[in-house]
Design a protein around this motif. Structure first.
Motif, PDB file in Angstrom:
ATOM      1  N   ASP A 473       0.827  -1.205   0.000  1.00  0.00           N
ATOM      2  CA  ASP A 473       0.000   0.000   0.000  1.00  0.00           C
ATOM      3  C   ASP A 473       0.861   1.256   0.000  1.00  0.00           C
ATOM      4  O   ASP A 473       0.546   2.245  -0.683  1.00  0.00           O
ATOM      5  CB  ASP A 473      -0.924   0.005   1.221  1.00  0.00           C
ATOM      6  CG  ASP A 473      -2.003  -1.058   1.143  1.00  0.00           C
ATOM      7  OD1 ASP A 473      -2.371  -1.447   0.018  1.00  0.00           O
ATOM      8  OD2 ASP A 473      -2.463  -1.510   2.206  1.00  0.00           O
ATOM      9  N   ALA A 474       1.940   1.245   0.786  1.00  0.00           N
ATOM     10  CA  ALA A 474       2.816   2.409   0.841  1.00  0.00           C
ATOM     11  C   ALA A 474       3.426   2.698  -0.523  1.00  0.00           C
ATOM     12  O   ALA A 474       3.453   3.850  -0.992  1.00  0.00           O
ATOM     13  CB  ALA A 474       3.907   2.193   1.886  1.00  0.00           C
ATOM     14  N   VAL A 475       3.914   1.651  -1.198  1.00  0.00           N
ATOM     15  CA  VAL A 475       4.493   1.835  -2.528  1.00  0.00           C
ATOM     16  C   VAL A 475       3.428   2.311  -3.509  1.00  0.00           C
ATOM     17  O   VAL A 475       3.675   3.210  -4.333  1.00  0.00           O
ATOM     18  CB  VAL A 475       5.151   0.521  -3.004  1.00  0.00           C
ATOM     19  CG1 VAL A 475       5.538   0.620  -4.486  1.00  0.00           C
ATOM     20  CG2 VAL A 475       6.382   0.214  -2.167  1.00  0.00           C
ATOM     21  N   HIS A 476       2.244   1.746  -3.434  1.00  0.00           N
ATOM     22  CA  HIS A 476       1.134   2.160  -4.307  1.00  0.00           C
ATOM     23  C   HIS A 476       0.869   3.657  -4.190  1.00  0.00           C
ATOM     24  O   HIS A 476       0.688   4.362  -5.199  1.00  0.00           O
ATOM     25  CB  HIS A 476      -0.112   1.359  -3.930  1.00  0.00           C
ATOM     26  CG  HIS A 476      -1.360   1.728  -4.673  1.00  0.00           C
ATOM     27  ND1 HIS A 476      -1.451   1.723  -6.044  1.00  0.00           N
ATOM     28  CD2 HIS A 476      -2.589   2.113  -4.214  1.00  0.00           C
ATOM     29  CE1 HIS A 476      -2.674   2.077  -6.416  1.00  0.00           C
ATOM     30  NE2 HIS A 476      -3.382   2.320  -5.320  1.00  0.00           N
ATOM     31  N   LYS A 477       0.884   4.166  -2.966  1.00  0.00           N
ATOM     32  CA  LYS A 477       0.562   5.580  -2.738  1.00  0.00           C
ATOM     33  C   LYS A 477       1.703   6.505  -3.160  1.00  0.00           C
ATOM     34  O   LYS A 477       1.480   7.703  -3.386  1.00  0.00           O
ATOM     35  CB  LYS A 477       0.192   5.786  -1.272  1.00  0.00           C
ATOM     36  CG  LYS A 477      -1.107   5.070  -0.896  1.00  0.00           C
ATOM     37  CD  LYS A 477      -1.423   5.152   0.571  1.00  0.00           C
ATOM     38  CE  LYS A 477      -2.625   4.264   0.920  1.00  0.00           C
ATOM     39  NZ  LYS A 477      -3.847   4.616   0.189  1.00  0.00           N
ATOM     40  N   LEU A 478       2.911   5.977  -3.289  1.00  0.00           N
ATOM     41  CA  LEU A 478       4.051   6.781  -3.736  1.00  0.00           C
ATOM     42  C   LEU A 478       4.259   6.723  -5.241  1.00  0.00           C
ATOM     43  O   LEU A 478       5.052   7.503  -5.785  1.00  0.00           O
ATOM     44  CB  LEU A 478       5.332   6.298  -3.049  1.00  0.00           C
ATOM     45  CG  LEU A 478       5.473   6.586  -1.557  1.00  0.00           C
ATOM     46  CD1 LEU A 478       6.681   5.839  -0.996  1.00  0.00           C
ATOM     47  CD2 LEU A 478       5.608   8.080  -1.295  1.00  0.00           C
ATOM     48  N   THR A 479       3.571   5.810  -5.909  1.00  0.00           N
ATOM     49  CA  THR A 479       3.870   5.558  -7.322  1.00  0.00           C
ATOM     50  C   THR A 479       2.636   5.660  -8.211  1.00  0.00           C
ATOM     51  O   THR A 479       2.405   6.678  -8.858  1.00  0.00           O
ATOM     52  CB  THR A 479       4.522   4.167  -7.464  1.00  0.00           C
ATOM     53  OG1 THR A 479       3.637   3.157  -6.941  1.00  0.00           O
ATOM     54  CG2 THR A 479       5.842   4.102  -6.718  1.00  0.00           C
ATOM     55  N   ASP A 480       1.832   4.623  -8.216  1.00  0.00           N
ATOM     56  CA  ASP A 480       0.727   4.566  -9.165  1.00  0.00           C
ATOM     57  C   ASP A 480      -0.352   5.606  -8.889  1.00  0.00           C
ATOM     58  O   ASP A 480      -0.941   6.156  -9.825  1.00  0.00           O
ATOM     59  CB  ASP A 480       0.106   3.162  -9.150  1.00  0.00           C
ATOM     60  CG  ASP A 480      -0.719   2.882 -10.392  1.00  0.00           C
ATOM     61  OD1 ASP A 480      -0.257   3.222 -11.491  1.00  0.00           O
ATOM     62  OD2 ASP A 480      -1.827   2.320 -10.256  1.00  0.00           O
ATOM     63  N   VAL A 481      -0.608   5.906  -7.607  1.00  0.00           N
ATOM     64  CA  VAL A 481      -1.655   6.880  -7.290  1.00  0.00           C
ATOM     65  C   VAL A 481      -1.332   8.253  -7.876  1.00  0.00           C
ATOM     66  O   VAL A 481      -2.138   8.834  -8.616  1.00  0.00           O
ATOM     67  CB  VAL A 481      -1.902   6.954  -5.769  1.00  0.00           C
ATOM     68  CG1 VAL A 481      -2.785   8.150  -5.432  1.00  0.00           C
ATOM     69  CG2 VAL A 481      -2.546   5.670  -5.277  1.00  0.00           C
ATOM     70  N   PRO A 482      -0.158   8.853  -7.587  1.00  0.00           N
ATOM     71  CA  PRO A 482       0.120  10.154  -8.191  1.00  0.00           C
ATOM     72  C   PRO A 482       0.313  10.087  -9.704  1.00  0.00           C
ATOM     73  O   PRO A 482      -0.048  11.032 -10.424  1.00  0.00           O
ATOM     74  CB  PRO A 482       1.400  10.616  -7.489  1.00  0.00           C
ATOM     75  CG  PRO A 482       2.031   9.372  -6.944  1.00  0.00           C
ATOM     76  CD  PRO A 482       0.889   8.476  -6.609  1.00  0.00           C
ATOM     77  N   ALA A 483       0.862   8.979 -10.214  1.00  0.00           N
ATOM     78  CA  ALA A 483       1.056   8.863 -11.658  1.00  0.00           C
ATOM     79  C   ALA A 483      -0.271   8.838 -12.400  1.00  0.00           C
ATOM     80  O   ALA A 483      -0.414   9.451 -13.467  1.00  0.00           O
ATOM     81  CB  ALA A 483       1.866   7.611 -11.981  1.00  0.00           C
ATOM     82  N   ARG A 484      -1.263   8.147 -11.845  1.00  0.00           N
ATOM     83  CA  ARG A 484      -2.573   8.105 -12.493  1.00  0.00           C
ATOM     84  C   ARG A 484      -3.294   9.453 -12.358  1.00  0.00           C
ATOM     85  O   ARG A 484      -4.019   9.871 -13.262  1.00  0.00           O
ATOM     86  CB  ARG A 484      -3.435   6.983 -11.907  1.00  0.00           C
ATOM     87  CG  ARG A 484      -2.821   5.585 -12.025  1.00  0.00           C
ATOM     88  CD  ARG A 484      -2.890   5.006 -13.449  1.00  0.00           C
ATOM     89  NE  ARG A 484      -2.054   5.697 -14.400  1.00  0.00           N
ATOM     90  CZ  ARG A 484      -0.705   5.595 -14.469  1.00  0.00           C
ATOM     91  NH1 ARG A 484      -0.046   4.844 -13.600  1.00  0.00           N
ATOM     92  NH2 ARG A 484      -0.033   6.247 -15.392  1.00  0.00           N
ATOM     93  N   LEU A 485      -3.142  10.124 -11.221  1.00  0.00           N
ATOM     94  CA  LEU A 485      -3.771  11.428 -11.044  1.00  0.00           C
ATOM     95  C   LEU A 485      -3.313  12.391 -12.123  1.00  0.00           C
ATOM     96  O   LEU A 485      -4.107  13.186 -12.641  1.00  0.00           O
ATOM     97  CB  LEU A 485      -3.432  11.991  -9.657  1.00  0.00           C
ATOM     98  CG  LEU A 485      -4.010  13.368  -9.323  1.00  0.00           C
ATOM     99  CD1 LEU A 485      -5.526  13.298  -9.205  1.00  0.00           C
ATOM    100  CD2 LEU A 485      -3.408  13.905  -8.026  1.00  0.00           C
ATOM    101  N   TYR A 486      -2.022  12.317 -12.486  1.00  0.00           N
ATOM    102  CA  TYR A 486      -1.457  13.230 -13.480  1.00  0.00           C
ATOM    103  C   TYR A 486      -1.341  12.592 -14.865  1.00  0.00           C
ATOM    104  O   TYR A 486      -0.718  13.174 -15.760  1.00  0.00           O
ATOM    105  CB  TYR A 486      -0.093  13.738 -13.007  1.00  0.00           C
ATOM    106  CG  TYR A 486      -0.211  14.967 -12.133  1.00  0.00           C
ATOM    107  CD1 TYR A 486       0.311  16.183 -12.522  1.00  0.00           C
ATOM    108  CD2 TYR A 486      -0.880  14.912 -10.907  1.00  0.00           C
ATOM    109  CE1 TYR A 486       0.189  17.317 -11.729  1.00  0.00           C
ATOM    110  CE2 TYR A 486      -1.009  16.026 -10.110  1.00  0.00           C
ATOM    111  CZ  TYR A 486      -0.473  17.227 -10.523  1.00  0.00           C
ATOM    112  OH  TYR A 486      -0.605  18.347  -9.737  1.00  0.00           O
TER     113      TYR A 486
END
Length: 573
Positions: A473-486
């Motif tokens: 979950d920590a890695v997900h929030k540092l990587t895919d979450v912001p990448a998909r937002l932008y």
């Protein structure tokens, strides 16, 4: 044949899926195989990286930085890649240095020095200031950087170019607004990722006046956001206020998002259990927007708020009642004010009046961090209250005497806000709230004020040591979450065909090292700086950028341009 094989590691792919033991194969800057058999089928590798006992994750994506000037004097964009960051987004809060007209360069330099803590000497000596359009600025740095970097188009820069000195104090005319919209559209066509602005009361220029974007009315903001709707732009970033949100703020954030049909992220939440009700009320902006077809998310920092105050810059101190103009004075005049018994008493009386940051005026609670003069070194590590008791004077008098003797350069630290059990419980809630995105590093800015550039390794360490998040979950929030937002195409996951932005780290030791003062800026200026433990290898575009915690000579970063390097994003996606 592979360029690189990452062997023996545990892949945490960024999606939140369970970890798996797997080799990773890289060729021509892309991930081409995942899994031991798949990698073997690709043949031998020119280089093998032993990741035994390590985690192999996507590179971290930092969507709130201010590297706009640093790109010219430090192409590593340090220290961010040392903390596993492979992609940065700059141009936030409306503070870009493009577009530009020659006569406005001095204003923008002094504004950045005041509001973002970038030393003026560094801006003067380290930045060429020889472009005009946003596209020319991007072209000047294309191919020079270590991490991937994208840039929003800043409202204050647009306003200054179009309106000149009228940008501070006046509303835009229809002609002004049309010119700003055209310039914003041109900047996005050249590669700008979106639009940023600020109404924050903490954002003042070198004269103590609100920065240009603070003089825009809601209609101007909404009209500028509308430019994004039929463009390849992906995002809006905005600071509406540092105080409570009301219905008018909810509606403005919603209208900006809907006009653009893009997500809007606002800055910033630092978790503090004492402000739980205020934070909850601000997060309602996301629900309000969703009901009207918009998307509004908050940026939240993963650490307690630890800030460094300094009378030389006056940043944040200028939010105290009546302190805006005094903190904008030249250093010699400011020192004279603080040395004068009557004037310093008047200043203290003003500081005790209601304001958003009145708590800063609890002078006795400030701790002396650093002094510039050796003869004052014995004060370091002590509170102003302790010093005042020893001297038999008031905390305010003791503080003024110290900072005047130290030529205003003293580093002063308020008590960390949000380092108690209730705040940590709230922080965990925010990390798991879909209305929040973890970030707000401000890397590249506030070089004498904040050290939140280490947010990624801080999050990983806190998630582990406090058992707040599973590693996936920590890695997900540092990587895919912001990448998909932008909408960053092919970034944020370990996946076949995606860009080989990869971090190899030790899950048991990863974390930030102690923050220190480093004198390495143009003009002889200094900054707060910190490296990381446990970040062993960082690949960007398939090239090794960090090895053994040290920078290499590689500069493989992609200058991210809207449309070319992004995929479509909408407010309702």
């Amino acid at each position: 044949m592979l360029d690189i094989r990452i062997a023996g590691g545990t892949v945490v792919d960024g999606t939140g899926a369970p970890r798996q033991q797997a080799d990773v194969g890289i060729r021509d800057g892309r991930i081409v195989a995942i899994g031991d058999d798949a990698v073997r089928n690709e043949g031998r590798a020119v280089r093998t990286i032993d990741a035994s006992g390590q985690v192999v994750a996507p590179g971290f994506v930092d969507i709130h930085t201010h590297f706009d000037a640093q790109v010219f004097w430090d192409t590593t964009l340090s220290p961010s890649p040392l903390h596993g960051v492979t992609t940065v987004i700059s141009g936030n809060c409306g503070f870009t240095i493009a577009p530009l007209e020659p006569q406005h360069g001095d204003y923008l330099m002094r504004m950045l020095a005041r509001v973002e803590g970038m030393p003026l000497a560094s801006l003067q000596e380290g930045v060429p200031w020889d472009w005009r359009s946003f596209g020319e600025y991007l072209d000047a740095i294309d191919g020079t950087l270590m991490p991937n970097a994208g840039f929003l188009v800043g409202h204050s820069a647009l306003r200054r170019v179009v309106m000149g000195e009228r940008s501070v104090g006046e509303a835009a005319t229809p002609t002004d607004l049309a010119a700003m919209k055209a310039m914003l559209a041109e900047s996005i066509a050249a590669g700008g990722l979106g639009f940023s602005s600020s109404w924050a009361k903490t954002h003042n220029d070198a004269d103590g006046e609100g920065v240009p974007s603070r003089h825009a009315d809601p209609a101007e903001l909404i009209e500028l956001c509308s430019v994004l709707r039929d463009s390849p732009a992906v995002a809006i970033e905005f600071i509406p206020t540092v105080e409570r949100f009301d219905t008018d703020v909810y509606q403005l954030l919603t209208d900006m998002s809907v006009a653009a049909d893009r997500p809007l992220n606002w800055n910033v939440i630092f978790a503090d259990g004492r402000r739980r009700d205020v934070i909850s009320q601000k997060l309602e902006a996301g629900n309000f927007a969703a009901r009207q077809g918009g998307r509004v998310v908050a940026l939240t920092a993963p650490m307690p708020a630890v800030s460094r105050l300094c009378f030389e810059s006056g940043f944040l101190l200028d939010t105290l009642h009546g302190w805006t103009e005094p903190m904008a004075l030249p250093p010699s005049e400011k020192a004279a004010l603080l040395a004068d018994p009557q004037r310093r008493a008047e200043l203290n009386d003003l500081a005790q009046q209601p304001s958003a940051f009145r708590g800063l005026a609890r002078w006795e609670r400030l701790t002396v961090g650093e002094v510039s003069k050796p003869e004052l070194a014995h004060f370091e590590g002590r509170t102003i209250g302790e010093i005042a008791d020893e001297q038999g004077t008031t905390p305010w008098e003791a503080l003024c005497d110290l900072v005047v003797a130290d030529d205003l350069k003293t580093g002063l630290y308020p008590r960390a806000a949000g380092d108690d059990p209730d705040s940590w419980a709230l922080r965990q809630e925010l990390w798991n709230d879909d209305r929040c995105v973890i970030g707000a590093s401000d890397a590249g800015a506030h070089l004498d004020f904040l050290a939140t550039f280490n947010y990624s390794t801080y999050l990983l360490a806190a998630a582990r040591d406090r058992e707040m998040l599973e590693l996936e979950d920590a890695v997900h929030k540092l990587t895919d979450v912001p990448a998909r937002l932008y909408g960053l195409a092919g970034r944020g996951q370990i996946a076949n065909g995606w860009h080989a932005d990869v971090v190899v780290f030790d899950p048991d030791s990863v974390g930030p090292k102690a923050v220190e003062v480093r004198e390495d800026l143009p003009g002889g200026a200094w900054r707060l700086y910190g490296e990381a433990d446990g970040i062993n290898t960082v690949l960007i575009g398939g090239e090794v950028a960090v090895s053994g915690g040290e920078f290499t000579d590689a500069r493989p970063g992609t200058l991210l341009r809207a449309g070319r390097d992004t995929e479509p994003v909408t407010a309702t996606a």
